[in-house]
Design an enzyme around this catalytic site. Structure first.
Site, mmCIF file in Angstrom:
data_model
loop_
_atom_site.group_PDB
_atom_site.id
_atom_site.type_symbol
_atom_site.label_atom_id
_atom_site.label_comp_id
_atom_site.label_asym_id
_atom_site.label_seq_id
_atom_site.Cartn_x
_atom_site.Cartn_y
_atom_site.Cartn_z
ATOM 1 N N ARG A 79 0.917 -1.163 -0.108
ATOM 2 C CA ARG A 79 0.022 0.497 0.076
ATOM 3 C C ARG A 79 0.885 1.298 -0.006
ATOM 4 N NH1 ARG A 79 -4.705 0.670 4.493
ATOM 5 N NH2 ARG A 79 -2.474 0.727 5.833
ATOM 6 N N LYS A 182 -2.693 6.498 1.265
ATOM 7 C CA LYS A 182 -2.562 7.563 2.370
ATOM 8 C C LYS A 182 -1.621 8.857 2.287
ATOM 9 C CE LYS A 182 -2.107 4.985 6.844
ATOM 10 N NZ LYS A 182 -3.318 5.541 7.208
ATOM 11 N N GLU A 218 -16.058 6.555 4.119
ATOM 12 C CA GLU A 218 -15.105 5.729 5.440
ATOM 13 C C GLU A 218 -15.213 7.491 6.390
ATOM 14 O OE1 GLU A 218 -10.745 5.192 4.929
ATOM 15 O OE2 GLU A 218 -10.787 6.615 3.580
HETATM 16 C C1 LIG Z 1 -8.647 7.105 5.989
HETATM 17 C C2 LIG Z 1 -8.359 5.311 6.327
HETATM 18 N N1 LIG Z 1 -8.974 4.165 6.881
HETATM 19 C C3 LIG Z 1 -9.293 3.678 7.055
HETATM 20 C C4 LIG Z 1 -7.756 2.878 7.828
HETATM 21 C C5 LIG Z 1 -7.442 1.986 7.550
HETATM 22 O O1 LIG Z 1 -6.818 1.277 7.346
HETATM 23 P P1 LIG Z 1 -5.845 0.410 8.015
HETATM 24 O O2 LIG Z 1 -6.765 -0.706 8.335
HETATM 25 O O3 LIG Z 1 -4.734 -0.691 6.713
HETATM 26 O O4 LIG Z 1 -4.955 0.453 8.958
HETATM 27 C C6 LIG Z 1 -7.012 4.144 7.800
HETATM 28 C C7 LIG Z 1 -5.688 3.674 8.685
HETATM 29 O O5 LIG Z 1 -5.095 3.348 8.712
HETATM 30 C C8 LIG Z 1 -7.061 5.828 7.562
HETATM 31 O O6 LIG Z 1 -6.717 6.265 7.878
#
Ligand SMILES: Cc1ncc(COP(=O)(O)O)c(C=O)c1O
Length: 336
Positions: A79, A182, A218
């Site tokens: 990712r 991210k 989300e």
């Molecule tokens: C906006 C957002 N969505 C979803 C997630 C969850 O992703 P993960 O399960 O890979 O940590 C995160 C944080 O990690 C996030 O910042």
């Protein structure tokens, strides 16, 4: 070192070291451990002016057998590279990433919260453009730093339910923008919306799709899931939300537990119908949502505690992470 493990929240804490890599003349350097938490960069560094910066996040756990293990680090490596691609930064080899994470966790092994405390070692890789430039263009030089720190629950109160807000006047991600990666900028853009949530006594903002405001996307920190009254796990599919590694894992675990999974468009009208709602992610694990406030409307999931389906998934997930139950999918990677 005198850490009260059971009082940890989700805060920065200096630890023994961080590992750093520099990108110059078209290649990444070898990693070097630093004890300093400071960096010096040019006042014209591209990351400060144009936000060419990104991060990721994963955790190491002290397991029941005393070993320290990482949860799905290759997924984070992948990712991070997908974010890197979109932000026009240089690829960081997956094996190099995993090896670097292991090195920095080993060097800080005494900062991993002991088994039974409910804590974990949060691992935060960050990459940013450092070359001095004043025109808008990708940097030619970068720094990638992986820092680690012991953490407890993200929201105060552990897995106690929190209130969420939907606000019609703010959006997080454009349909064809950066929501699926991210990028640091996504989080800067989420600060003002989150301040509205906090003002309304909510811990977390739930974003709708920016184009139609009809679909659930989300939370600012995590993915969304709802549980239907007949026990299905429903979670949004969208090109503008972050592909959560936790959510991907929960979908797999739900399948293993014979909980039907629907990964699809989720309409805001469905909020009326869910029996449970949760936020999921590395930092928040599964945080149950007690209420969603949407201006004068309140959707109540009315629970003092986590709901039964969320609980099942939470127990299965944390059971694997802490080495209490079989890791059937080989998600855990041993560090030491
Ligand atoms: C906006 C957002 N969505 C979803 C997630 C969850 O992703 P993960 O399960 O890979 O940590 C995160 C944080 O990690 C996030 O910042």
């Amino acid at each position: 070192m005198n850490i009260e493990w059971d009082k940890l929240g989700f805060e920065f804490m200096p630890t023994r070291s961080n590992i750093r890599f520099s990108y110059k003349d078209g290649k990444w350097s070898e990693g070097k451990l630093y004890s300093s938490n400071e960096i010096t960069i040019s006042i014209a560094a591209n990351c400060i002016h144009y936000g060419q910066a990104a991060f990721d996040g994963l955790k190491a756990f002290c397991c029941k057998d005393g070993k320290v293990r990482l949860f799905r680090p290759k997924e984070n490596a992948r990712r991070l590279n997908s974010t890197i691609d979109y932000l026009m930064m240089p690829h960081f080899p997956e094996e190099k990433f995993v090896a670097a994470v292991k090195t920095v966790v080993k060097d800080n092994i005494d900062y991993v919260p002991p088994y039974g405390t409910g804590g974990s070692l949060y691992i935060r890789p960050v990459i940013f453009g450092t070359s001095p430039q004043i025109g808008v263009a990708p940097a030619t030089e970068y720094e990638l730093i992986i820092m680690v720190m012991p953490v407890g629950p993200y929201y105060k109160g552990g897995i106690k339910p929190v209130r969420a807000m939907i606000h019609d006047k703010v959006d997080r991600a454009a349909p064809q923008g950066t929501g699926h990666v991210k990028a640091a900028a996504n989080y800067a853009a989420g600060l003002y919306p989150t301040s509205l949530a906090l003002k309304g006594d909510c811990s977390i903002m739930l974003f709708l799709d920016s184009k139609t405001h009809q679909l659930i996307e989300e939370f600012g920190t995590s993915n969304f899931f709802g549980v239907t009254p007949d026990g299905k796990y429903v979670t949004p599919k969208s090109s503008s939300i972050l592909p959560s590694i936790t959510n991907k894992s929960l979908m797999q675990l739900a399948g293993d537990l014979s909980i039907p999974v629907e990964h699809r468009d989720v309409y805001k009208t469905e909020l009326e119908t869910f029996a449970e709602v949760g936020a999921c992610g590395t930092a928040v694990v599964i945080t149950p949502i007690s209420e969603i406030i949407h201006h004068d409307k309140v959707y109540k999931y009315g629970r003092k505690n986590i709901g039964p389906v969320s609980r099942k998934l939470y127990d299965k997930m944390t059971g694997i992470q802490y080495g209490e139950i079989a890791d059937e999918h080989n998600w855990m990677m041993e560090v030491l």
